[in-house]
Design a protein around this motif. Structure first.
Motif, PDB file in Angstrom:
ATOM      1  N   VAL A   1      -3.539  66.974  51.338  1.00 54.92           N
ATOM      2  CA  VAL A   1      -2.081  67.307  50.978  1.00 54.92           C
ATOM      3  C   VAL A   1      -1.311  66.203  50.340  1.00 54.92           C
ATOM      4  O   VAL A   1      -0.835  66.268  49.266  1.00 54.92           O
ATOM      5  N   LEU A   2      -1.530  64.921  51.256  1.00 55.78           N
ATOM      6  CA  LEU A   2      -1.004  63.713  50.880  1.00 55.78           C
ATOM      7  C   LEU A   2      -1.616  63.184  49.224  1.00 55.78           C
ATOM      8  O   LEU A   2      -0.696  63.017  48.583  1.00 55.78           O
ATOM      9  N   ILE A   3      -2.821  63.484  48.976  1.00 52.93           N
ATOM     10  CA  ILE A   3      -3.222  63.007  47.823  1.00 52.93           C
ATOM     11  C   ILE A   3      -2.589  64.042  46.612  1.00 52.93           C
ATOM     12  O   ILE A   3      -2.046  63.582  45.544  1.00 52.93           O
ATOM     13  N   GLY A   4      -2.341  65.178  46.760  1.00 54.87           N
ATOM     14  CA  GLY A   4      -1.404  66.082  46.032  1.00 54.87           C
ATOM     15  C   GLY A   4      -0.175  65.632  45.955  1.00 54.87           C
ATOM     16  O   GLY A   4       0.286  65.801  44.628  1.00 54.87           O
ATOM     17  N   LEU A   5       0.332  65.447  46.993  1.00 59.52           N
ATOM     18  CA  LEU A   5       1.903  64.611  46.833  1.00 59.52           C
ATOM     19  C   LEU A   5       2.135  63.377  46.072  1.00 59.52           C
ATOM     20  O   LEU A   5       3.094  63.066  45.553  1.00 59.52           O
ATOM     21  N   LEU A   6       1.091  62.673  46.078  1.00 62.54           N
ATOM     22  CA  LEU A   6       0.867  61.296  45.661  1.00 62.54           C
ATOM     23  C   LEU A   6       0.646  61.291  44.073  1.00 62.54           C
ATOM     24  O   LEU A   6       1.305  60.366  43.128  1.00 62.54           O
ATOM     25  N   LEU A   7       0.376  62.440  43.600  1.00 62.88           N
ATOM     26  CA  LEU A   7       0.019  62.629  42.120  1.00 62.88           C
ATOM     27  C   LEU A   7       0.812  63.681  41.506  1.00 62.88           C
ATOM     28  O   LEU A   7       0.534  64.660  41.116  1.00 62.88           O
ATOM     29  N   PRO A   8       2.162  63.319  41.536  1.00 58.44           N
ATOM     30  CA  PRO A   8       3.261  64.522  40.886  1.00 58.44           C
ATOM     31  C   PRO A   8       3.131  64.552  39.498  1.00 58.44           C
ATOM     32  O   PRO A   8       3.511  65.588  39.058  1.00 58.44           O
ATOM     33  N   PHE A   9       2.569  63.467  38.805  1.00 63.08           N
ATOM     34  CA  PHE A   9       2.955  63.647  37.323  1.00 63.08           C
ATOM     35  C   PHE A   9       1.554  63.827  36.760  1.00 63.08           C
ATOM     36  O   PHE A   9       0.350  63.028  36.736  1.00 63.08           O
ATOM     37  N   ARG A  10       1.380  65.059  36.322  1.00 59.00           N
ATOM     38  CA  ARG A  10       0.056  65.517  35.689  1.00 59.00           C
ATOM     39  C   ARG A  10       0.107  65.502  34.168  1.00 59.00           C
ATOM     40  O   ARG A  10       1.401  65.696  33.532  1.00 59.00           O
ATOM     41  N   PRO A  11      -0.767  64.971  33.401  1.00 57.25           N
ATOM     42  CA  PRO A  11      -0.729  65.031  31.897  1.00 57.25           C
ATOM     43  C   PRO A  11      -0.791  66.293  31.231  1.00 57.25           C
ATOM     44  O   PRO A  11      -1.568  67.306  31.860  1.00 57.25           O
ATOM     45  N   ASP A  12      -0.236  66.318  30.213  1.00 57.45           N
ATOM     46  CA  ASP A  12      -0.195  67.520  29.751  1.00 57.45           C
ATOM     47  C   ASP A  12      -0.946  67.554  28.400  1.00 57.45           C
ATOM     48  O   ASP A  12      -0.564  67.453  27.237  1.00 57.45           O
TER      49      ASP A  12
ATOM     50  N   MET B   1       9.721  64.012  33.097  1.00 58.75           N
ATOM     51  CA  MET B   1       8.904  63.560  34.259  1.00 58.75           C
ATOM     52  C   MET B   1       9.545  63.597  35.595  1.00 58.75           C
ATOM     53  O   MET B   1       8.595  64.183  36.428  1.00 58.75           O
ATOM     54  N   ILE B   2      10.809  63.584  35.517  1.00 59.36           N
ATOM     55  CA  ILE B   2      11.448  63.856  36.837  1.00 59.36           C
ATOM     56  C   ILE B   2      11.334  65.413  37.220  1.00 59.36           C
ATOM     57  O   ILE B   2      11.392  65.638  38.319  1.00 59.36           O
ATOM     58  N   TYR B   3      11.329  66.419  36.133  1.00 59.72           N
ATOM     59  CA  TYR B   3      11.284  67.691  36.432  1.00 59.72           C
ATOM     60  C   TYR B   3       9.731  68.037  36.890  1.00 59.72           C
ATOM     61  O   TYR B   3       9.587  68.953  37.849  1.00 59.72           O
ATOM     62  N   ALA B   4       8.943  67.462  36.152  1.00 57.79           N
ATOM     63  CA  ALA B   4       7.668  67.462  37.102  1.00 57.79           C
ATOM     64  C   ALA B   4       7.517  67.372  38.340  1.00 57.79           C
ATOM     65  O   ALA B   4       6.605  67.609  39.063  1.00 57.79           O
ATOM     66  N   LEU B   5       8.135  65.980  38.878  1.00 54.01           N
ATOM     67  CA  LEU B   5       8.194  65.706  40.061  1.00 54.01           C
ATOM     68  C   LEU B   5       8.703  66.820  40.885  1.00 54.01           C
ATOM     69  O   LEU B   5       8.108  67.121  41.947  1.00 54.01           O
ATOM     70  N   ILE B   6       9.818  67.080  40.779  1.00 50.69           N
ATOM     71  CA  ILE B   6      10.542  68.467  41.249  1.00 50.69           C
ATOM     72  C   ILE B   6       9.654  69.357  41.491  1.00 50.69           C
ATOM     73  O   ILE B   6       9.570  70.167  42.654  1.00 50.69           O
ATOM     74  N   GLU B   7       9.131  69.777  40.263  1.00 50.32           N
ATOM     75  CA  GLU B   7       8.144  71.096  40.420  1.00 50.32           C
ATOM     76  C   GLU B   7       6.875  70.772  41.344  1.00 50.32           C
ATOM     77  O   GLU B   7       6.836  71.878  42.244  1.00 50.32           O
ATOM     78  N   THR B   8       6.402  69.545  41.269  1.00 50.56           N
ATOM     79  CA  THR B   8       5.295  69.461  42.094  1.00 50.56           C
ATOM     80  C   THR B   8       5.665  69.408  43.652  1.00 50.56           C
ATOM     81  O   THR B   8       4.983  69.994  44.532  1.00 50.56           O
ATOM     82  N   SER B   9       6.900  68.811  43.919  1.00 48.79           N
ATOM     83  CA  SER B   9       7.299  68.763  45.594  1.00 48.79           C
ATOM     84  C   SER B   9       7.741  70.120  45.953  1.00 48.79           C
ATOM     85  O   SER B   9       7.326  70.110  46.934  1.00 48.79           O
ATOM     86  N   LEU B  10       8.287  71.010  44.903  1.00 52.54           N
ATOM     87  CA  LEU B  10       8.362  72.414  45.758  1.00 52.54           C
ATOM     88  C   LEU B  10       7.358  73.121  45.998  1.00 52.54           C
ATOM     89  O   LEU B  10       7.173  73.786  46.800  1.00 52.54           O
ATOM     90  N   THR B  11       6.341  72.704  44.936  1.00 58.95           N
ATOM     91  CA  THR B  11       4.938  73.610  44.845  1.00 58.95           C
ATOM     92  C   THR B  11       4.160  73.270  46.316  1.00 58.95           C
ATOM     93  O   THR B  11       3.578  73.965  46.860  1.00 58.95           O
ATOM     94  N   MET B  12       4.345  71.799  46.497  1.00 64.47           N
ATOM     95  CA  MET B  12       3.494  71.410  47.781  1.00 64.47           C
ATOM     96  C   MET B  12       4.448  71.702  49.126  1.00 64.47           C
ATOM     97  O   MET B  12       3.700  72.089  49.844  1.00 64.47           O
ATOM     98  N   SER B  13       5.788  72.113  48.798  1.00 67.80           N
ATOM     99  CA  SER B  13       6.232  72.618  50.217  1.00 67.80           C
ATOM    100  C   SER B  13       5.833  73.853  50.447  1.00 67.80           C
ATOM    101  O   SER B  13       5.511  74.086  51.655  1.00 67.80           O
ATOM    102  N   LEU B  14       5.702  74.755  49.713  1.00 65.95           N
ATOM    103  CA  LEU B  14       4.775  75.997  49.915  1.00 65.95           C
ATOM    104  C   LEU B  14       3.561  75.551  50.523  1.00 65.95           C
ATOM    105  O   LEU B  14       3.218  76.379  51.576  1.00 65.95           O
ATOM    106  N   ILE B  15       2.560  74.901  49.889  1.00 64.96           N
ATOM    107  CA  ILE B  15       1.466  74.519  50.560  1.00 64.96           C
ATOM    108  C   ILE B  15       1.699  73.807  51.848  1.00 64.96           C
ATOM    109  O   ILE B  15       0.851  74.406  52.887  1.00 64.96           O
ATOM    110  N   ILE B  16       2.473  73.093  52.110  1.00 62.34           N
ATOM    111  CA  ILE B  16       2.814  72.501  53.477  1.00 62.34           C
ATOM    112  C   ILE B  16       3.107  73.772  54.513  1.00 62.34           C
ATOM    113  O   ILE B  16       2.511  73.465  55.794  1.00 62.34           O
TER     114      ILE B  16
END
Length: 289
Positions: free
Chosen positions: A42-53, A1-16
């Protein structure tokens, strides 16, 4: 879960970063409200860092052996298995030591930062509200109240209960409060025409529900407190929010009205330090803006 958060944050940083670059070069080609709406996405994308697998529907599972196929162990085998279990019992300490794994340590650090950041901003907000209750009073000037009601009617919110207070300490005009919204004004002389524009500005914020967007921004920043790009985005969101509000306010206005509005802003930004909270609007985005 925490790795998913970090991955999402880094991905959204590029989008930002891409959005910031796009706004820098092409932001003046389209309305400020669209920049604001893009940030909201963008805020919505950052608010949902955990995606179901989800498991692939065509995935083939390995067959599970039936219990009836497995022969019952003989006495000798049972004895040997019992000895092995007894022999491996001391190794339970290894499993206990694995409790503090790297993902759990990272998650604990993130959770501590999340709680501290959110608690600090909530405390700061309630401290600000306490100051407001102590150092502000409801406006009793009939001219200001009449003007406020006129602007409420112009904005189509005449039926809404919105208070207007005058604050004794240095603030910029702002809207605060979800359940009982209050427009706060600095206790200083303001020209009637300028005051009308200021009041309409805050009523635009009220009508667009910008306080809720600020709440969303605060929650997103708390989740991604470790990411510097989110703080840069936060300032851009607030600036584009104010600019889109100005744009809606001055739509169709002549050059004279725009000049008066600019003078009202300049007259207020002479105050270098003004108190505010994350859960309020702000009449201007700072001297640079």
């Amino acid at each position: 879960m925490i790795y998913a958060l970090i991955e999402t944050s880094l991905t959204m940083s590029l989008i930002i970063a891409l959005v910031l670059v796009f706004h820098h070069f092409f932001g003046d080609k389209y309305a400020a409200k669209w920049r604001y709406y893009i940030w909201f996405a963008v805020l919505i994308g950052l608010l949902l860092p955990f995606r179901p697998d989800f498991e692939h529907p065509l995935a083939i599972k390995a067959p599970v052996a039936s219990e009836s196929v497995i022969p019952a162990p003989t006495a000798d085998v049972s004895d040997s298995m019992s000895k092995e279990i007894v022999a491996t019992t001391p190794n339970q300490e290894i499993a206990t030591s694995d409790f503090w794994s790297v993902p759990l340590i990272i998650f604990s650090i993130w959770l501590a930062g999340f709680i501290i950041f959110l608690a600090y901003n909530v405390w700061k907000h309630y401290r600000f509200l306490h100051m407001i209750r102590r150092w502000s009073d409801p406006v009793t000037d009939k001219a200001i109240l009449t003007l406020f009601e006129k602007e409420k009617e112009t904005m189509g919110v005449a039926s809404k209960r919105i208070a207007i207070h005058m604050c004794a300490f240095e603030i910029s005009p702002m809207l605060i409060g979800f359940r009982k919204p209050i427009v706060l004004l600095p206790n200083k002389p303001i020209d009637e025409e300028e005051l009308a524009l200021i009041l309409r500005h805050e009523l635009v914020h009220y009508k667009r529900k910008d306080l809720w967007v600020n709440t969303l921004l605060l929650l997103v920043t708390a989740i991604h407190w470790f990411n510097p790009a989110v703080y840069v985005m936060g300032k851009a969101v607030q600036n584009d929010c104010e600019e889109s509000c100005d744009e809606a306010l001055l739509q169709g206005a002549d050059i004279e009205k725009r000049r008066r509005y600019g003078e009202a802003i300049i007259g207020l930004i002479r105050n270098k330090d003004v108190r505010r909270t994350a859960l309020s609007t702000n009449f201007y985005g700072g001297k640079g803006h």
